[in-house]
Design an enzyme around this catalytic site. Structure first.
Site, PDB file in Angstrom:
ATOM      1  N   THR A  33      27.449  28.460  58.582  1.00 17.56           N
ATOM      2  CA  THR A  33      26.444  28.791  59.604  1.00 17.56           C
ATOM      3  C   THR A  33      26.189  30.292  59.640  1.00 17.56           C
ATOM      4  O   THR A  33      25.042  30.735  59.713  1.00 17.56           O
ATOM      5  CB  THR A  33      26.941  28.327  60.988  1.00 17.56           C
ATOM      6  OG1 THR A  33      27.212  26.942  60.903  1.00 17.56           O
ATOM      7  CG2 THR A  33      25.914  28.596  62.066  1.00 17.56           C
TER       8      THR A  33
ATOM      9  N   LYS B 108      39.916  25.683  59.504  1.00 16.95           N
ATOM     10  CA  LYS B 108      38.701  25.878  58.692  1.00 16.95           C
ATOM     11  C   LYS B 108      39.051  26.548  57.361  1.00 16.95           C
ATOM     12  O   LYS B 108      39.792  27.524  57.332  1.00 16.95           O
ATOM     13  CB  LYS B 108      37.668  26.708  59.464  1.00 16.95           C
ATOM     14  CG  LYS B 108      36.361  26.842  58.713  1.00 16.95           C
ATOM     15  CD  LYS B 108      35.216  27.225  59.616  1.00 16.95           C
ATOM     16  CE  LYS B 108      33.905  27.337  58.846  1.00 16.95           C
ATOM     17  NZ  LYS B 108      33.466  26.056  58.285  1.00 16.95           N
TER      18      LYS B 108
ATOM     19  N   HIS C 287      36.238  30.369  64.424  1.00 13.26           N
ATOM     20  CA  HIS C 287      36.475  28.935  64.189  1.00 13.26           C
ATOM     21  C   HIS C 287      37.961  28.607  64.294  1.00 13.26           C
ATOM     22  O   HIS C 287      38.812  29.495  64.182  1.00 13.26           O
ATOM     23  CB  HIS C 287      35.966  28.512  62.802  1.00 13.26           C
ATOM     24  CG  HIS C 287      34.488  28.313  62.761  1.00 13.26           C
ATOM     25  ND1 HIS C 287      33.615  29.344  62.497  1.00 13.26           N
ATOM     26  CD2 HIS C 287      33.719  27.207  62.977  1.00 13.26           C
ATOM     27  CE1 HIS C 287      32.379  28.885  62.536  1.00 13.26           C
ATOM     28  NE2 HIS C 287      32.404  27.596  62.830  1.00 13.26           N
TER      29      HIS C 287
ATOM     30  N   GLY D 138      34.303  10.765  54.174  1.00 13.83           N
ATOM     31  CA  GLY D 138      35.148  11.726  54.898  1.00 13.83           C
ATOM     32  C   GLY D 138      35.363  11.219  56.314  1.00 13.83           C
ATOM     33  O   GLY D 138      35.512  11.998  57.263  1.00 13.83           O
TER      34      GLY D 138
ATOM     35  N   ARG E 290      37.712  15.382  60.950  1.00  8.05           N
ATOM     36  CA  ARG E 290      37.268  15.739  62.320  1.00  8.05           C
ATOM     37  C   ARG E 290      35.804  15.342  62.523  1.00  8.05           C
ATOM     38  O   ARG E 290      35.451  14.699  63.515  1.00  8.05           O
ATOM     39  CB  ARG E 290      37.440  17.249  62.552  1.00  8.05           C
ATOM     40  CG  ARG E 290      38.867  17.666  62.846  1.00  8.05           C
ATOM     41  CD  ARG E 290      38.997  19.181  62.902  1.00  8.05           C
ATOM     42  NE  ARG E 290      38.903  19.735  61.562  1.00  8.05           N
ATOM     43  CZ  ARG E 290      39.965  20.047  60.806  1.00  8.05           C
ATOM     44  NH1 ARG E 290      41.170  19.899  61.293  1.00  8.05           N
ATOM     45  NH2 ARG E 290      39.823  20.536  59.596  1.00  8.05           N
ATOM     46  N   MET E 291      34.927  15.746  61.580  1.00 11.54           N
ATOM     47  CA  MET E 291      33.512  15.407  61.727  1.00 11.54           C
ATOM     48  C   MET E 291      33.287  13.918  61.469  1.00 11.54           C
ATOM     49  O   MET E 291      32.504  13.280  62.173  1.00 11.54           O
ATOM     50  CB  MET E 291      32.650  16.240  60.764  1.00 11.54           C
ATOM     51  CG  MET E 291      32.333  17.634  61.241  1.00 11.54           C
ATOM     52  SD  MET E 291      31.574  17.661  62.878  1.00 11.54           S
ATOM     53  CE  MET E 291      30.138  16.638  62.636  1.00 11.54           C
TER      54      MET E 291
ATOM     55  N   ASN F  56      24.747  23.738  59.382  1.00 11.70           N
ATOM     56  CA  ASN F  56      24.971  23.522  60.821  1.00 11.70           C
ATOM     57  C   ASN F  56      23.886  22.602  61.325  1.00 11.70           C
ATOM     58  O   ASN F  56      22.701  22.903  61.195  1.00 11.70           O
ATOM     59  CB  ASN F  56      24.943  24.857  61.563  1.00 11.70           C
ATOM     60  CG  ASN F  56      25.419  24.698  62.990  1.00 11.70           C
ATOM     61  OD1 ASN F  56      24.932  23.832  63.719  1.00 11.70           O
ATOM     62  ND2 ASN F  56      26.368  25.514  63.394  1.00 11.70           N
ATOM     63  N   MET F  57      24.296  21.475  61.888  1.00  8.20           N
ATOM     64  CA  MET F  57      23.319  20.468  62.271  1.00  8.20           C
ATOM     65  C   MET F  57      23.019  20.491  63.761  1.00  8.20           C
ATOM     66  O   MET F  57      22.399  19.578  64.283  1.00  8.20           O
ATOM     67  CB  MET F  57      23.802  19.096  61.816  1.00  8.20           C
ATOM     68  CG  MET F  57      23.994  19.094  60.307  1.00  8.20           C
ATOM     69  SD  MET F  57      23.799  17.515  59.574  1.00  8.20           S
ATOM     70  CE  MET F  57      24.068  17.864  57.852  1.00  8.20           C
TER      71      MET F  57
HETATM   72  P1  NAD Z   1      38.356  17.636  57.747  1.00  5.55           P
HETATM   73  O1  NAD Z   1      39.286  18.299  56.784  1.00  5.55           O
HETATM   74  O2  NAD Z   1      38.829  17.288  59.111  1.00  5.55           O
HETATM   75  O3  NAD Z   1      37.757  16.287  57.092  1.00  5.55           O
HETATM   76  C1  NAD Z   1      37.358  16.158  55.756  1.00  5.55           C
HETATM   77  C2  NAD Z   1      37.646  14.705  55.345  1.00  5.55           C
HETATM   78  O4  NAD Z   1      37.096  14.499  54.036  1.00  5.55           O
HETATM   79  C3  NAD Z   1      39.159  14.395  55.244  1.00  5.55           C
HETATM   80  O5  NAD Z   1      39.460  13.206  55.945  1.00  5.55           O
HETATM   81  C4  NAD Z   1      39.396  14.243  53.749  1.00  5.55           C
HETATM   82  O6  NAD Z   1      40.425  13.308  53.447  1.00  5.55           O
HETATM   83  C5  NAD Z   1      38.031  13.728  53.302  1.00  5.55           C
HETATM   84  N1  NAD Z   1      37.802  13.920  51.875  1.00  5.55           N
HETATM   85  C6  NAD Z   1      37.976  15.052  51.147  1.00  5.55           C
HETATM   86  N2  NAD Z   1      37.658  14.813  49.854  1.00  5.55           N
HETATM   87  C7  NAD Z   1      37.262  13.526  49.790  1.00  5.55           C
HETATM   88  C8  NAD Z   1      36.787  12.696  48.726  1.00  5.55           C
HETATM   89  N3  NAD Z   1      36.712  13.149  47.471  1.00  5.55           N
HETATM   90  N4  NAD Z   1      36.452  11.408  49.015  1.00  5.55           N
HETATM   91  C9  NAD Z   1      36.571  10.935  50.279  1.00  5.55           C
HETATM   92  N5  NAD Z   1      37.011  11.670  51.330  1.00  5.55           N
HETATM   93  C10 NAD Z   1      37.336  12.945  51.073  1.00  5.55           C
HETATM   94  O7  NAD Z   1      37.086  18.612  57.834  1.00  5.55           O
HETATM   95  P2  NAD Z   1      35.948  18.651  58.970  1.00  5.55           P
HETATM   96  O8  NAD Z   1      36.330  19.597  60.045  1.00  5.55           O
HETATM   97  O9  NAD Z   1      35.532  17.259  59.313  1.00  5.55           O
HETATM   98  O10 NAD Z   1      34.775  19.369  58.149  1.00  5.55           O
HETATM   99  C11 NAD Z   1      34.279  18.832  56.932  1.00  5.55           C
HETATM  100  C12 NAD Z   1      33.214  19.768  56.388  1.00  5.55           C
HETATM  101  O11 NAD Z   1      32.084  19.794  57.286  1.00  5.55           O
HETATM  102  C13 NAD Z   1      33.660  21.239  56.262  1.00  5.55           C
HETATM  103  O12 NAD Z   1      33.072  21.797  55.108  1.00  5.55           O
HETATM  104  C14 NAD Z   1      33.088  21.880  57.518  1.00  5.55           C
HETATM  105  O13 NAD Z   1      32.885  23.276  57.382  1.00  5.55           O
HETATM  106  C15 NAD Z   1      31.788  21.140  57.629  1.00  5.55           C
HETATM  107  N6  NAD Z   1      31.143  21.125  58.958  1.00  5.55           N
HETATM  108  C16 NAD Z   1      29.791  21.119  58.954  1.00  5.55           C
HETATM  109  C17 NAD Z   1      29.104  21.047  60.150  1.00  5.55           C
HETATM  110  C18 NAD Z   1      27.604  20.975  60.110  1.00  5.55           C
HETATM  111  O14 NAD Z   1      26.959  20.915  61.192  1.00  5.55           O
HETATM  112  N7  NAD Z   1      26.980  20.963  58.922  1.00  5.55           N
HETATM  113  C19 NAD Z   1      29.800  20.994  61.356  1.00  5.55           C
HETATM  114  C20 NAD Z   1      31.190  20.995  61.331  1.00  5.55           C
HETATM  115  C21 NAD Z   1      31.858  21.046  60.109  1.00  5.55           C
END
Ligand code: NAD
Length: 263
Positions: free
Chosen positions: A162, A155, A151, A11, A15-16, A120-121
């Site tokens: 979280t 989202k 958010h 991924g 964004r992350m 949430n990390m």
């Molecule tokens: P985003 O949509 O910006 O990015 C997701 C990426 O994953 C995209 O580039 C997409 O193309 C890619 N992707 C999707 N399916 C795929 C696959 N099968 N193979 C390869 N790549 C694939 O989303 P984001 O804002 O980066 O958030 C991603 C996830 O992380 C969400 O579920 C969000 O809620 C979560 N998140 C968690 C935390 C944490 O601390 N745990 C913090 C922020 C966001």
């Protein structure tokens, strides 16, 4: 000197993913060895200078020591955990919005290969996870428990992962199961608030990284505990901390951020 922790980011164009790749490349303790995303997004990742693929399995033989870090979408994260399991590789997952069956399968997979999942990390939220149940217990049953989360407009899941984790923490202080007491919609002539209830409401808009406010509403007063993420970097720091911690851990159960604090 401790060896560098090698990372394959899944991924990576998200964004992350972008934030974690940039952080891993700026810190000596980590080496970004591979990046995975959808075929149409790989071109934009060329500047990372690491191996790129739309298929995780193609990268695994090229980076036999790497920890996988996945911030994608629920079905994708689960599939990547299955792949990690087949290859005996450690995987850190930050994706939220997994349903109970998907969470259950992750827990099963964690028995065979090291799997880490945390909604949430950030350090702040994980400290809150410990403190909020104490606060709920100290205030007692007269205090109603409510939460509001905000958010950005992109989202996909609601309430946030979280909010659900914080909700489970405060529900546990009352010996409640969050699923039985959560109220995420109030509309119309709904009557008085039941005592056995935790309200979790979601606001969506703009570019808000993440705000969670827990309310303890009692007779004549209220306490508000609010966490505000200023950027995605604190989640990225946590994801890398998790990857370093998970490297070399034995499988057995699904690990989470709290485990890294006990080390
Ligand atoms: P985003 O949509 O910006 O990015 C997701 C990426 O994953 C995209 O580039 C997409 O193309 C890619 N992707 C999707 N399916 C795929 C696959 N099968 N193979 C390869 N790549 C694939 O989303 P984001 O804002 O980066 O958030 C991603 C996830 O992380 C969400 O579920 C969000 O809620 C979560 N998140 C968690 C935390 C944490 O601390 N745990 C913090 C922020 C966001």
């Amino acid at each position: 000197m401790e060896a560098r922790t090698e990372i394959i980011m899944i991924g990576a164009a998200g964004r992350m993913g972008r934030t974690i790749c940039a952080l891993a490349q700026s810190e000596d303790a980590f080496e970004l060895v591979g990046a995975v995303d959808a075929p149409g997004k790989l071109e934009g990742l060329a500047s990372l200078g690491c191996k790129l693929s739309a298929k995780l399995e193609d990268l695994l033989p090229l980076a036999p020591k790497a920890v996988l870090v996945d911030f994608t979408a629920p079905a994708a994260s689960l599939e990547n955990a299955r792949i990690a399991g087949r290859h005996g590789r450690a995987i850190v997952i930050g994706t939220t919005g997994l349903n109970p069956e998907q969470n259950g399968e992750l827990a099963e997979l964690a028995k065979a290969a090291p799997v880490f999942w945390s909604a949430n990390m950030s350090i702040g939220v994980n400290v809150l996870m410990r403190i909020l149940p104490e606060l709920a217990k100290a205030l007692g049953p007269q205090y109603d428990l409510e939460m509001v989360e905000i958010h950005h407009r992109h989202k996909k899941d609601s309430p946030s992962g979280t909010a659900l984790s914080l909700g489970e923490a405060i529900a546990s202080a009352r010996d409640w199961n969050l699923q039985d007491v959560r109220c995420s919609a109030r509309d119309g002539l709904i009557g008085e608030r039941p005592e056995r209830e935790i309200g979790i409401q979601a606001i969506r808009g703009g570019d808000v990284v993440g705000v969670h406010t827990v309310y303890f509403l009692g007779p004549g007063e209220r306490i508000e505990v609010s966490h505000q993420a200023h950027s995605r970097e604190n989640f990225a720091q946590g994801a890398l901390r998790a990857a370093r911690w998970l490297n070399g851990q034995k499988p057995g159960r699904l690990y989470c951020m709290q485990d890294t604090f006990q080390a």
